[in-house]
Scaffold this active site. Sequence first.
Site, mmCIF file in Angstrom:
data_model
loop_
_atom_site.group_PDB
_atom_site.id
_atom_site.type_symbol
_atom_site.label_atom_id
_atom_site.label_comp_id
_atom_site.label_asym_id
_atom_site.label_seq_id
_atom_site.Cartn_x
_atom_site.Cartn_y
_atom_site.Cartn_z
ATOM 1 N N SER A 114 22.254 7.931 12.967
ATOM 2 C CA SER A 114 21.714 9.072 12.663
ATOM 3 C C SER A 114 22.795 10.278 13.127
ATOM 4 O O SER A 114 23.851 9.768 13.811
ATOM 5 C CB SER A 114 20.738 9.516 13.643
ATOM 6 O OG SER A 114 20.379 10.913 13.918
ATOM 7 N N THR A 163 18.899 12.862 4.539
ATOM 8 C CA THR A 163 17.474 12.863 4.616
ATOM 9 C C THR A 163 16.861 14.301 4.432
ATOM 10 O O THR A 163 17.536 15.422 5.005
ATOM 11 C CB THR A 163 17.357 12.934 6.340
ATOM 12 O OG1 THR A 163 17.509 11.655 6.539
ATOM 13 C CG2 THR A 163 15.670 12.931 6.887
ATOM 14 N N LYS A 252 16.415 10.181 1.668
ATOM 15 C CA LYS A 252 15.691 9.759 2.344
ATOM 16 C C LYS A 252 14.313 10.982 2.568
ATOM 17 O O LYS A 252 14.728 12.095 2.851
ATOM 18 C CB LYS A 252 16.027 9.383 3.859
ATOM 19 C CG LYS A 252 14.964 8.944 4.907
ATOM 20 C CD LYS A 252 15.637 8.417 6.144
ATOM 21 C CE LYS A 252 14.815 7.905 7.240
ATOM 22 N NZ LYS A 252 14.068 8.941 8.026
ATOM 23 N N HIS A 276 8.745 10.110 7.461
ATOM 24 C CA HIS A 276 9.298 10.130 8.861
ATOM 25 C C HIS A 276 8.753 9.789 9.930
ATOM 26 O O HIS A 276 8.492 10.205 11.059
ATOM 27 C CB HIS A 276 9.422 11.641 8.941
ATOM 28 C CG HIS A 276 11.005 12.054 9.638
ATOM 29 N ND1 HIS A 276 12.205 12.232 8.968
ATOM 30 C CD2 HIS A 276 11.441 12.028 10.874
ATOM 31 C CE1 HIS A 276 13.101 12.664 9.646
ATOM 32 N NE2 HIS A 276 12.479 12.374 10.995
ATOM 33 N N SER A 308 8.319 3.737 7.526
ATOM 34 C CA SER A 308 6.982 4.513 8.221
ATOM 35 C C SER A 308 5.805 3.587 8.616
ATOM 36 O O SER A 308 4.960 3.213 7.385
ATOM 37 C CB SER A 308 6.563 5.633 7.498
ATOM 38 O OG SER A 308 7.825 6.836 7.539
ATOM 39 N N ARG A 311 5.070 -2.484 11.307
ATOM 40 C CA ARG A 311 4.954 -2.851 12.887
ATOM 41 C C ARG A 311 4.877 -4.599 12.859
ATOM 42 O O ARG A 311 4.222 -5.336 13.905
ATOM 43 C CB ARG A 311 3.545 -2.364 13.544
ATOM 44 C CG ARG A 311 3.586 -0.918 13.522
ATOM 45 C CD ARG A 311 4.557 -0.597 14.683
ATOM 46 N NE ARG A 311 4.433 0.886 14.774
ATOM 47 C CZ ARG A 311 5.235 1.696 14.122
ATOM 48 N NH1 ARG A 311 6.226 1.446 13.161
ATOM 49 N NH2 ARG A 311 5.089 2.949 14.334
ATOM 50 N N GLY A 330 11.504 1.524 12.234
ATOM 51 C CA GLY A 330 11.983 2.690 13.374
ATOM 52 C C GLY A 330 11.630 2.286 14.648
ATOM 53 O O GLY A 330 12.227 1.344 15.318
HETATM 54 C C1 LIG Z 1 12.755 8.637 17.935
HETATM 55 C C2 LIG Z 1 13.186 8.804 16.412
HETATM 56 C C3 LIG Z 1 14.280 9.628 16.086
HETATM 57 C C4 LIG Z 1 14.394 9.926 14.801
HETATM 58 N N1 LIG Z 1 15.521 10.062 14.121
HETATM 59 C C5 LIG Z 1 15.755 10.421 12.875
HETATM 60 C C6 LIG Z 1 17.006 11.044 12.408
HETATM 61 O O1 LIG Z 1 17.840 11.582 13.292
HETATM 62 N N2 LIG Z 1 17.136 10.890 11.166
HETATM 63 C C7 LIG Z 1 16.209 10.632 10.153
HETATM 64 O O2 LIG Z 1 16.440 10.776 9.103
HETATM 65 N N3 LIG Z 1 15.192 10.009 10.766
HETATM 66 C C8 LIG Z 1 14.862 9.972 11.919
HETATM 67 N N4 LIG Z 1 13.525 9.188 12.347
HETATM 68 C C9 LIG Z 1 12.732 8.873 11.561
HETATM 69 C C10 LIG Z 1 12.977 7.235 11.162
HETATM 70 O O3 LIG Z 1 14.242 7.168 10.499
HETATM 71 C C11 LIG Z 1 11.896 6.505 10.248
HETATM 72 O O4 LIG Z 1 11.891 7.251 9.093
HETATM 73 C C12 LIG Z 1 10.705 6.199 11.307
HETATM 74 O O5 LIG Z 1 10.856 6.117 12.383
HETATM 75 C C13 LIG Z 1 9.904 5.138 10.289
HETATM 76 O O6 LIG Z 1 8.460 5.088 10.903
HETATM 77 P P1 LIG Z 1 8.230 4.226 12.100
HETATM 78 O O7 LIG Z 1 9.109 4.521 13.357
HETATM 79 O O8 LIG Z 1 6.692 4.122 12.150
HETATM 80 O O9 LIG Z 1 8.529 2.719 11.769
HETATM 81 C C14 LIG Z 1 13.553 9.031 13.769
HETATM 82 C C15 LIG Z 1 12.200 8.376 14.346
HETATM 83 C C16 LIG Z 1 12.138 8.278 15.493
HETATM 84 C C17 LIG Z 1 10.952 7.487 16.026
#
Ligand SMILES: Cc1cc2nc3c(=O)[nH]c(=O)nc-3n(C[C@H](O)[C@H](O)[C@H](O)COP(=O)(O)O)c2cc1C
Length: 386
Positions: A114, A163, A252, A276, A308, A311, A330
């Site tokens: 990130s 993103t 993304k 996200h 997204s 699990r 994620g």
């Molecule tokens: C704690 C956290 C921080 C995240 N930070 C970013 C980020 O900095 N950039 C980004 O593109 N997505 C970010 N995301 C989104 C994740 O890349 C991803 O799209 C998402 O977690 C997928 O869903 P899931 O957690 O249900 O698998 C973040 C998600 C979480 C949970």
Amino acid sequence: MSKNITPSKKIHSIEDARKLAKKRVPRLMFDFVDGASGDERLCEINSTALDQIRLEPKVLRNIEKRNLKKNFLGNDFNYPFGFAPMGMCNLTWPGADKMLAEESIENNIPICVSMASSTSLEKMYKLSQGHSWLQLYIYQDESFVMELLERAQNTGYKVAILTVDVPIQFRRAKDEKNGFTVPFKIGPKQFFDFATHPRWSLTTLLNGIPKPMNFITSKRGNKFVRSESRGATDWETLKRVRDAWKGKLIVKGVMSPEDAVKIKDTGADAIQVSNHGGRQLESATSSINALPLIRKILGKEFPIIFDSGIRSGSDIVRSLAFGADYAMIGRPLMYGMGADGAKGLRRVLNIIKEELSTTLGLVGLNDINDISSEIIAEKFFKDMKY
Ligand SMILES: Cc1cc2nc3c(=O)[nH]c(=O)nc-3n(C[C@H](O)[C@H](O)[C@H](O)COP(=O)(O)O)c2cc1C
């Protein structure tokens, strides 16, 4: 808990890891990871929608040997999934970035770093022995992103992710309630939270309070302001990023088929279908619902990543059956590390890999590359042939 049982031995599902992490990690951090936007239902809907996809068991196919290797964007990976970009991972457990980097090497899979990472992009590239991809947001100062792209190019990065689904941030009630800010503001409530999670607090103090290192190491002196609007980002911005970045470019946070076509036409190399993790538009549809429509409009060949709601290993198979070429995980990674550091992460990954392999065999296949809509039980989806 018996003294001989490490927490990871108690992890038999991603939900087990989540529950353990909830106990070990201060509420401020756990809620930041676990939380979602608005009423938080989309996070749940993402996983429920995946769960509702039922697959058709197939028998007598000799599935003794099964291949999980996948070539994506010109790279041979050992598995059809990688690590989604997540900002400030070291907040979940000290050293989280290093643990993720080590697992990316061990499993030969990509790790998305990130822009708001707690380790600099240069260090992550080194720690992951080149398995890193860089994720970017466009803040008010676009030249900062250009600097990061240049740094990434000089370091050896081959893949960048832009993103685009956070032009403005949807409110997150739990973060508001807990007073979550970067950098931390420590009042009595936060102090109590840290004091009641002494292992996390002491280890964090020993390792140093996590900071957004890509900003700190910038010569431009840009400060990370989480709530800063990224609203001015538009199609022209995407064109400028495309022109500046010579490597592969993934966009993304795409949920609309029309947007997907425009992004493809702008010259992106891949699209990441994602809402996200339910952290942006509260009232959006589940990410998996958007996937087949986007696959259909983009055609068979255009590379699509899905995230997204994943699990389980079965969820990865489901997403591939719905048209994805590659998946990103994620929160389950954060749950694993929050539950038991590197051991917890490994346990979560082992569960996902084992389920992935078993699901593949039970739908009668021995190669992950053979997954198609044919394995879906419902006739309607089977006949869609995306
Ligand atoms: C704690 C956290 C921080 C995240 N930070 C970013 C980020 O900095 N950039 C980004 O593109 N997505 C970010 N995301 C989104 C994740 O890349 C991803 O799209 C998402 O977690 C997928 O869903 P899931 O957690 O249900 O698998 C973040 C998600 C979480 C949970």
